[in-house]
Design an enzyme around this catalytic site. Structure first.
Site, mmCIF file in Angstrom:
data_model
loop_
_atom_site.group_PDB
_atom_site.id
_atom_site.type_symbol
_atom_site.label_atom_id
_atom_site.label_comp_id
_atom_site.label_asym_id
_atom_site.label_seq_id
_atom_site.Cartn_x
_atom_site.Cartn_y
_atom_site.Cartn_z
ATOM 1 N N HIS A 1 36.227 37.357 54.353
ATOM 2 C CA HIS A 1 36.275 36.028 53.933
ATOM 3 C C HIS A 1 34.896 35.390 54.107
ATOM 4 O O HIS A 1 34.833 34.188 54.107
ATOM 5 C CB HIS A 1 37.296 35.281 54.743
ATOM 6 C CG HIS A 1 38.474 35.673 54.234
ATOM 7 N ND1 HIS A 1 39.437 35.059 53.502
ATOM 8 C CD2 HIS A 1 39.506 36.684 54.606
ATOM 9 C CE1 HIS A 1 40.721 35.888 53.152
ATOM 10 N NE2 HIS A 1 40.703 36.635 53.980
ATOM 11 N N THR A 2 34.021 36.114 54.005
ATOM 12 C CA THR A 2 32.562 35.737 54.023
ATOM 13 C C THR A 2 31.976 35.694 52.805
ATOM 14 O O THR A 2 31.120 34.656 52.486
ATOM 15 C CB THR A 2 31.735 36.500 54.958
ATOM 16 O OG1 THR A 2 31.705 37.799 54.589
ATOM 17 C CG2 THR A 2 31.843 36.272 56.348
ATOM 18 N N LEU B 1 41.513 49.850 48.594
ATOM 19 C CA LEU B 1 40.394 50.646 48.590
ATOM 20 C C LEU B 1 39.468 50.586 47.402
ATOM 21 O O LEU B 1 38.773 51.396 47.175
ATOM 22 C CB LEU B 1 40.867 52.083 49.227
ATOM 23 C CG LEU B 1 41.122 52.317 50.623
ATOM 24 C CD1 LEU B 1 41.606 53.539 50.864
ATOM 25 C CD2 LEU B 1 40.300 51.595 51.550
ATOM 26 N N SER B 2 40.003 49.900 46.480
ATOM 27 C CA SER B 2 39.323 49.236 45.436
ATOM 28 C C SER B 2 39.162 50.595 44.355
ATOM 29 O O SER B 2 38.234 50.981 43.881
ATOM 30 C CB SER B 2 37.952 48.631 45.546
ATOM 31 O OG SER B 2 37.558 47.936 44.722
ATOM 32 N N SER C 1 40.284 49.863 41.684
ATOM 33 C CA SER C 1 40.072 49.203 40.335
ATOM 34 C C SER C 1 38.593 49.187 39.996
ATOM 35 O O SER C 1 38.106 49.424 38.887
ATOM 36 C CB SER C 1 40.482 47.969 40.331
ATOM 37 O OG SER C 1 40.147 47.113 41.418
ATOM 38 N N GLU D 1 37.637 42.514 35.552
ATOM 39 C CA GLU D 1 38.504 42.239 36.201
ATOM 40 C C GLU D 1 38.799 40.730 36.272
ATOM 41 O O GLU D 1 40.172 40.578 36.291
ATOM 42 C CB GLU D 1 38.120 42.674 37.377
ATOM 43 C CG GLU D 1 39.589 43.001 38.602
ATOM 44 C CD GLU D 1 39.157 43.983 39.760
ATOM 45 O OE1 GLU D 1 38.466 45.067 39.378
ATOM 46 O OE2 GLU D 1 40.059 43.867 40.486
ATOM 47 N N ASP E 1 33.342 44.726 45.630
ATOM 48 C CA ASP E 1 33.529 46.170 45.213
ATOM 49 C C ASP E 1 32.678 46.754 44.129
ATOM 50 O O ASP E 1 32.838 48.015 44.348
ATOM 51 C CB ASP E 1 35.181 46.033 44.521
ATOM 52 C CG ASP E 1 36.088 45.078 45.787
ATOM 53 O OD1 ASP E 1 35.677 44.915 47.070
ATOM 54 O OD2 ASP E 1 37.150 44.911 45.287
ATOM 55 N N TYR F 1 45.393 32.813 50.950
ATOM 56 C CA TYR F 1 44.011 33.192 50.534
ATOM 57 C C TYR F 1 43.364 31.899 50.023
ATOM 58 O O TYR F 1 42.493 31.313 50.330
ATOM 59 C CB TYR F 1 43.796 34.203 49.426
ATOM 60 C CG TYR F 1 42.221 34.392 49.010
ATOM 61 C CD1 TYR F 1 41.429 35.376 49.637
ATOM 62 C CD2 TYR F 1 42.057 33.759 47.644
ATOM 63 C CE1 TYR F 1 40.403 35.648 49.276
ATOM 64 C CE2 TYR F 1 40.982 34.030 47.128
ATOM 65 C CZ TYR F 1 40.139 34.873 47.790
ATOM 66 O OH TYR F 1 38.801 35.285 47.228
HETATM 67 P P1 ADP Z 1 43.127 48.434 44.489
HETATM 68 O O1 ADP Z 1 41.808 48.407 43.901
HETATM 69 O O2 ADP Z 1 42.888 47.962 45.882
HETATM 70 O O3 ADP Z 1 43.398 49.873 44.569
HETATM 71 P P2 ADP Z 1 44.121 47.068 42.380
HETATM 72 O O4 ADP Z 1 45.425 46.323 42.181
HETATM 73 O O5 ADP Z 1 43.020 45.887 42.302
HETATM 74 O O6 ADP Z 1 44.052 47.726 43.781
HETATM 75 O O7 ADP Z 1 43.855 47.918 41.320
HETATM 76 C C1 ADP Z 1 44.853 49.115 40.948
HETATM 77 C C2 ADP Z 1 45.064 49.113 39.585
HETATM 78 O O8 ADP Z 1 43.811 49.868 39.028
HETATM 79 C C3 ADP Z 1 46.023 50.054 39.335
HETATM 80 O O9 ADP Z 1 47.257 49.496 38.971
HETATM 81 C C4 ADP Z 1 45.704 50.654 37.720
HETATM 82 O O10 ADP Z 1 45.840 49.845 36.718
HETATM 83 C C5 ADP Z 1 43.869 50.883 37.872
HETATM 84 N N1 ADP Z 1 43.529 52.067 38.402
HETATM 85 C C6 ADP Z 1 43.161 52.335 39.532
HETATM 86 N N2 ADP Z 1 42.735 53.726 39.347
HETATM 87 C C7 ADP Z 1 42.941 54.210 38.363
HETATM 88 C C8 ADP Z 1 43.285 55.586 37.711
HETATM 89 N N3 ADP Z 1 42.750 56.585 38.448
HETATM 90 N N4 ADP Z 1 43.703 55.772 36.581
HETATM 91 C C9 ADP Z 1 44.186 54.698 35.854
HETATM 92 N N5 ADP Z 1 44.314 53.594 36.377
HETATM 93 C C10 ADP Z 1 43.789 53.174 37.633
HETATM 94 MG MG MG Z 2 41.169 46.347 43.131
#
Ligand code: ADP
Ligand code: MG
Length: 385
Positions: free
Chosen positions: A36-37, A126-127, A129, A161, A173, A222
């Site tokens: 939260h920084t 763990l990102s 996304s 995003e 991230d 948050y």
């Molecule tokens: P985190 O980033 O913490 O894992 P998020 O909700 O931010 O969680 O992101 C997850 C989303 O990113 C998934 O629901 C999907 O839509 C997309 N995503 C991540 N990795 C993949 C992958 N290998 N193939 C397709 N979509 C993915």
């Molecule tokens: Mg994410």
């Protein structure tokens, strides 16, 4: 061969009956300290983990991008000559969003076929996304024979995003997934976006324990924390809490309500801890790093009030094991936004098994969530596999 690479390659060949021109990987990440920084213009210290999203890319004869996802057994197709709009498929919007913002920033989009496979746990904090955004972005850039600065790529991923997928996240991230160096964490100044690689001791490993718990009201909490931080910054007459130290915090306390003061104290002390943790890591001083991690956890629990009993218990068990098996050479703390999620520990490699045994022996879950445990080294940022 990397499992996600095998899956992406095989899926590409079987779906498109051709070989890809490039195969790119980008890592997930974990934040070692600095919670939260980011939105207080402060410091974070993430590190890329050795779990990747892999993108195989090759040419297309038409002006299209055709993408397949191995993990969702799904496909998406869109034109690169028209406005790129949202897809009903969430995963596809990360691809479309990155393509859209690359184009808007003046990069040529190559007509291409893409296959995607990842082994970053999905939706676990763990990102996965950002890993997906960085892998897709770099793959499109390679396919069109262009170059991109990794910071620009990170900002395009964040825009995709924030504005296309509709998920508000900071820049940490994407920056770490784009710029990480193997064997290093990264001290990021969230105001200037200056990134300083910090070496991680060779004999240390990173343990990530996912509690499996997610809190339904974490978004509300948050937003509330952000407002309290803004209120405190206003009280201290600074742009952001990054601009005061602990002495100024105490000296100017009068007139600020107790809760906002506690929130501000977390941010101000966490910023100092994060900078000090980077120095400790660089000096191979796992003992000091561990102390800072424990202090960080206590501050999140008592001042920022974002931990929950299960997470406190996990962190306590891991810290007790680190005390018992390696004389406090390392430490554990909650990582991520709070109210569940993951606990991270850094400790010597050869004590990982004992820490894990301790968790299995002592952790009593109040709910039915299954914990997931992952040991990682610090990996490099987006690149060819
Ligand atoms: P985190 O980033 O913490 O894992 P998020 O909700 O931010 O969680 O992101 C997850 C989303 O990113 C998934 O629901 C999907 O839509 C997309 N995503 C991540 N990795 C993949 C992958 N290998 N193939 C397709 N979509 C993915
Ligand atoms: Mg994410």
């Amino acid at each position: 061969m990397n499992d996600a690479k095998t899956r992406a390659l095989e899926a590409y060949i079987s779906a498109f009956n051709d070989k890809p021109d490039h195969i790119i990987r980008a890592p997930g990440r974990v934040n070692i300290i600095g919670e939260h920084t980011d939105y207080n213009d402060g410091f974070v210290l993430p590190c890329a983990i050795d779990k990747d999203t892999v993108v195989a890319i090759g040419r297309h004869e038409d002006s299209l991008i055709e993408a397949i996802s191995c993990d969702y057994e799904n496909q998406d197709i869109f034109s690169i000559n028209k406005d790129i709009n949202e897809s009903p498929k969430l995963w596809a919007n990360y691809v479309r969003g990155v393509a859209k913002y690359l184009q808007l920033d003046g990069y040529a989009l190559p007509p291409s076929r893409i296959s995607i496979a990842g082994d970053v746990p999905l939706g676990s904090g763990l990102s996965s996304s950002a890993a997906l955004e960085m892998a897709v972005g770099r793959a499109l850039i390679e396919q069109s024979g262009q170059k991109i600065d990794p910071t620009d790529l990170a900002m395009i991923g964040q825009k995709a995003e924030n504005q296309f997928v509709g998920c508000s996240c900071g820049i940490m991230d994407q920056l770490i997934s784009a710029k990480a160096q193997a064997g290093h964490a990264m001290l990021i100044d969230c105001r200037s976006l200056l990134c300083s690689p910090i070496s991680i001791p060779k004999d240390a490993a990173i343990l990530i324990v996912n509690s499996g718990i997610t809190h339904s009201n974490s978004d509300g909490a948050y937003n509330e924390r952000r407002l309290q931080c803004e209120k405190a910054a206003l009280h201290y007459k600074v742009k952001a809490l990054r601009d005061i130290d602990e002495a100024q915090l105490k000296a100017g306390k009068t007139g600020l309500d107790d809760v906002s003061y506690k929130r501000a104290r977390h941010v101000v002390t966490e910023n100092a801890r994060t900078v000090n943790a980077a120095v400790a890591l660089q000096d191979n001083d796992l003992y000091t790093l561990g102390q800072l991690m424990r202090q960080s956890h206590a501050s999140m629990r008592d001042d920022f009030e974002i931990t929950i009993p299960e997470i406190d218990q996990l962190a306590d068990i891991m810290n007790a094991a680190i005390a018992q098996y390696c004389d406090n050479q390392g430490g554990a703390r909650m990582t991520g936004g709070g109210f569940g999620g993951c606990v991270i520990a850094i400790a010597p490699n050869d004590t990982m098994e004992s820490i894990i045994d301790s968790i299995h022996d002592k952790y009593r879950k109040t709910a039915n969530q299954k914990i997931e445990i992952l040991i990682s080294t610090a990996s490099a940022g987006v690149n060819y596999v």
